[in-house]
Design an enzyme around this catalytic site. Sequence first.
Site, short mmCIF file in Angstrom:
data_model
loop_
_atom_site.label_atom_id
_atom_site.label_comp_id
_atom_site.label_asym_id
_atom_site.label_seq_id
_atom_site.Cartn_x
_atom_site.Cartn_y
_atom_site.Cartn_z
N ASP A 2 0.86 -1.18 0.00
CA ASP A 2 0.00 0.00 0.00
C ASP A 2 0.89 1.22 0.00
OD1 ASP A 2 -1.99 -1.84 0.23
OD2 ASP A 2 -2.76 -1.14 2.16
N ASP A 38 -15.55 -4.50 -0.99
CA ASP A 38 -15.22 -4.17 0.40
C ASP A 38 -16.51 -4.23 1.22
OD1 ASP A 38 -12.69 -3.63 -0.60
OD2 ASP A 38 -13.12 -1.49 -0.85
#
Length: 239
Positions: A8, A130
């Site tokens: 990330d 998600d």
Amino acid sequence: MDIIPAIDLIGGQCVRLTEGDFTQQTTYHTDPVEVAKQFEGLGLSRLHLVDLDGARAKQPVNLLVLERIASQTKLHIDYGGGLQSSEAVRQAFNAGAKQITAGSIAVREPVTVEAWLKEYGADRIIIGADFKNNHIAINAWADQSELTLETFLASFAEKGGKTFICTDVSKDGKLQGSSIEVYQRLLEQFPTLQFIASGGVTTIEEVRQLREAGLHGSIIGKAIYEGTISLEDLSKEVI
């Protein structure tokens, strides 16, 4: 099952967030290219690259990092974060991504993502699902939509979607275990779809359980950086 380490990015550096909260950020390494090379050196072939700056800016910010990793390794990179337009998707592919992940835009503009599926094919477009409490999470995970996980998956399956990264927001970055029961249920309900587990994977035993359950892939992030899963053990799981 594909073992997929995650990087990330914020400010061009490797970070991890807890529950997607930018105020709960830990920076692990200043050079993501070196981290990617380390993954490749251990025999791993995949990489999940998330442009967190891009997610906030609603356009890719770290394409140069993507380009550097793609040019200096042979890793199969799936890239997400800030992909809100067809031009952004083209930029990601041109920079070296093999796949892109359509996240919040798949909720807000499903017609747009359906067009990407038709243009590039289901093998190159991953749908990000998600979720929290079985509902799709939106707006950088800050809000919970009325859309259930199953309804969302069924809708995109009809649009041609095949591969889904299912991230349990409530577990992401906490190192408290993944939602294997949810994944088992989804595999029973949608046997023709490919599911990639994401969020909370903490031990090498969990990785093996996810493989046995029939997951297509497992994304592993914080467990690598915190050492609850060693890279050596992970490399032994590569088939």
